[in-house]
Design an enzyme around this catalytic site. Sequence first.
Site, PDB file in Angstrom:
ATOM      1  N   ARG A 120     -15.840 -10.332  -8.537  1.00  0.00           N
ATOM      2  CA  ARG A 120     -16.155  -9.301  -7.534  1.00  0.00           C
ATOM      3  C   ARG A 120     -15.396  -9.502  -6.218  1.00  0.00           C
ATOM      4  NH1 ARG A 120     -21.586 -10.340  -9.358  1.00  0.00           N
ATOM      5  NH2 ARG A 120     -22.037  -8.930 -11.075  1.00  0.00           N
ATOM      6  N   LYS A 142      -4.269  -1.134  -0.368  1.00  0.00           N
ATOM      7  CA  LYS A 142      -4.369  -0.328  -1.588  1.00  0.00           C
ATOM      8  C   LYS A 142      -3.830  -1.154  -2.745  1.00  0.00           C
ATOM      9  CE  LYS A 142      -4.264   4.531  -0.258  1.00  0.00           C
ATOM     10  NZ  LYS A 142      -3.551   5.818  -0.471  1.00  0.00           N
ATOM     11  N   GLU A 184      10.658   4.641   2.023  1.00  0.00           N
ATOM     12  CA  GLU A 184       9.358   4.477   2.689  1.00  0.00           C
ATOM     13  C   GLU A 184       9.535   4.283   4.196  1.00  0.00           C
ATOM     14  OE1 GLU A 184       6.628   5.152   1.182  1.00  0.00           O
ATOM     15  OE2 GLU A 184       6.798   4.584  -0.933  1.00  0.00           O
ATOM     16  N   GLU A 236      -8.902   6.203   3.615  1.00  0.00           N
ATOM     17  CA  GLU A 236      -8.271   7.492   3.392  1.00  0.00           C
ATOM     18  C   GLU A 236      -9.272   8.645   3.320  1.00  0.00           C
ATOM     19  OE1 GLU A 236      -4.827   7.355   0.852  1.00  0.00           O
ATOM     20  OE2 GLU A 236      -5.024   9.468   0.359  1.00  0.00           O
ATOM     21  N   ARG A 240      -5.056   8.842   6.876  1.00  0.00           N
ATOM     22  CA  ARG A 240      -4.266   7.906   6.070  1.00  0.00           C
ATOM     23  C   ARG A 240      -3.438   8.650   5.021  1.00  0.00           C
ATOM     24  NH1 ARG A 240      -5.417   1.927   3.537  1.00  0.00           N
ATOM     25  NH2 ARG A 240      -3.491   1.869   2.358  1.00  0.00           N
ATOM     26  N   ASN A 244       1.208   9.565   2.423  1.00  0.00           N
ATOM     27  CA  ASN A 244       1.623  10.072   1.117  1.00  0.00           C
ATOM     28  C   ASN A 244       2.706  11.141   1.214  1.00  0.00           C
ATOM     29  OD1 ASN A 244      -0.141   8.495  -0.563  1.00  0.00           O
ATOM     30  ND2 ASN A 244      -1.819   9.673   0.298  1.00  0.00           N
ATOM     31  N   HIS A 264      10.045   3.975  -7.854  1.00  0.00           N
ATOM     32  CA  HIS A 264       9.068   4.712  -7.057  1.00  0.00           C
ATOM     33  C   HIS A 264       9.697   5.291  -5.783  1.00  0.00           C
ATOM     34  CE1 HIS A 264       5.397   5.757  -4.967  1.00  0.00           C
ATOM     35  NE2 HIS A 264       5.668   4.904  -4.005  1.00  0.00           N
TER      36      HIS A 264
END
Lengths: 361, 361
Positions: A120, A142, A184, A236, A240, A244, A264
């Site tokens: 966890r 993320k 990016e 998000e 945030r 994207n 990517h």
Amino acid sequence: MTTINVELGEHSYPIHIGSGLLGCRDLLDPHIAGRDLLIVTNTTVGPLYLDRVRDGLAGGGQRVESVVLPDGESFKTMATASTILDALVSGRFARDCVVLALGGGVVGDITGFAAAIYQRGVDFIQLPTTLLAQVDSSVGGKTGINHPGGKNLVGAFHQPACVVTDPDTLHTLPDRELSAGLAEVLKAALIADAGFFAWMEGQAVALRAREAAALGHAIRRSCEIKAAVVAADEREHGQRALLNLGHTFGHAIELRMGYGQWLHGEAVGAGIGMAARFSQRLGWLPTGDVERIVAVLERLGLPVRPPAMDAEAFLAAMAMDKKVKAGQLRLVLLPGIGEGRVSADFGLRELQDFVRGELGG
Amino acid sequence: MTTINVELGEHSYPIHIGSGLLGCRDLLDPHIAGRDLLIVTNTTVGPLYLDRVRDGLAGGGQRVESVVLPDGESFKTMATASTILDALVSGRFARDCVVLALGGGVVGDITGFAAAIYQRGVDFIQLPTTLLAQVDSSVGGKTGINHPGGKNLVGAFHQPACVVTDPDTLHTLPDRELSAGLAEVLKAALIADAGFFAWMEGQAVALRAREAAALGHAIRRSCEIKAAVVAADEREHGQRALLNLGHTFGHAIELRMGYGQWLHGEAVGAGIGMAARFSQRLGWLPTGDVERIVAVLERLGLPVRPPAMDAEAFLAAMAMDKKVKAGQLRLVLLPGIGEGRVSADFGLRELQDFVRGELGG
């Protein structure tokens, strides 16, 4: 060395950026002293840097083990995450262990996800070795894996204990991956800082030539922008999503082409081009700004358009994107250079026509 | 109806307890209005209650789908969690969907875990139908699956949006499962409330006869105790570990026997017996108290000792338990009835001798 703090209350952490930091124990020591360590890397990065990192950690007298994953986006799967979990279980790592991700965005995302769900949640540290990871994916917590039905559909928010970025590792990065990372950087400039965009217009050649000063500035400024956005909206719920820009289009490109055909960042490059042109079509962005953006994409060595593919399947893939809210597709669009906006303020028909034109043209 | 609030800041949520609540939409409405819903249940609970829950949700005009899992602890695996993820992806559920767990502890744990990692976390609601789930596993946000190397080794902290408990569902519960749930009630009493323990001594027959007043009180008081412990320490940095009384021994029993041979609550019952006897051996607990605890376990229909098994393998399984910290095994022990303590204050040799005696005897 520069340190940027990501301000997230009890989950706050530092990003240390500096030449030669990889293999230094000092910065890591507050986070790892006396604890069992597992380094996760891949078959490309491991031969280059694993020994240096392991040697750097050796002085602490604690256990240091490693897992080497296959390289590539096509391995960003639950099966690969399970190999990390299996190593943690079979090595009897306890809840106070620390997992270190040594590599690019795929290694960081899978490793962070495995750390998020082992017992966890155990601590993890990002040691990004690609430009894309250094400017984007290692920051913000993320983590996740791909699902056959879509990219990053399974994952967790799990902030690292710290990020240590050594730009020297970029000397071994293939040209294509350098360009993918610059996509990016461009994204960060476009959503938040017109001056940074103008700087990129002038420095595109220096960036691709890997001039240390230019790369250092690009990494620092991208991390500052991302840290500020994430600090304002960790999960998000709103702003945030600006990060994207180019990603809804880009994810559809990746999904339809099959993961790993384009990097990517390459898909994001084409996605930024699409977002700019769709912003223009909606009357938001002047033609001259679109031309400036496309010119920078080209100078950075990135695709500016999607490959030819089936438009209906592409639109279906877009609808699976995580930015869908209550059935309404939202996109990050550009009212201007240096300013992003999350918007659903367009007709479905308008988007369909636009996508068909982009893919058939 | 009684409502108990679990106070966790922005993650706070209500536990509603009352006869006939299953199938009522009113309490759920604030959490589900206008959102796509996926009900997850299993092959045992589904035929009994799925239609009622689905009919109750039907009035809202939203999409309601369901997934039926195989029943049993042996299916608490990543593969089963993946069937839920696959249903969410193939049904194109967006990030604002809500997943409802209808069933016992296994359904709740797997469903909560799938909700925690789908799109990095979507809302979920617990509709517990077994006593164990109603008094323990549906409260507190621990979700997860088993790994071949140990129980609950993979998972997440993910609090439900609400819990709706209808004690009427216990009428269809097999006797063995009722007893298994009572083990967790006993655990709550032993760590926190001597008066509640004394009440259980007097009410053991009424509880096993499923008298509504007795079961209602047991559920409420167990939830109150658990809610208070979780509110003080959500992520188990300290006192939350008290809730693991009997569980380190119990998990080793489950792991060595193979999941599903004994019910979790049965293993916890034997584990509570072991914790009491080890507390006595360390001089913490008087013989008379151990006898009272064992007598209640027997009256509740629970095992008081572990089955005969290999002591060395059992000790190895204990060392894999999540309560291990910096190489030192911690156990929840009893300085008295109604008082638990997390302790590493015993010799390894002492524990080994004790375990060998328990398993060989």
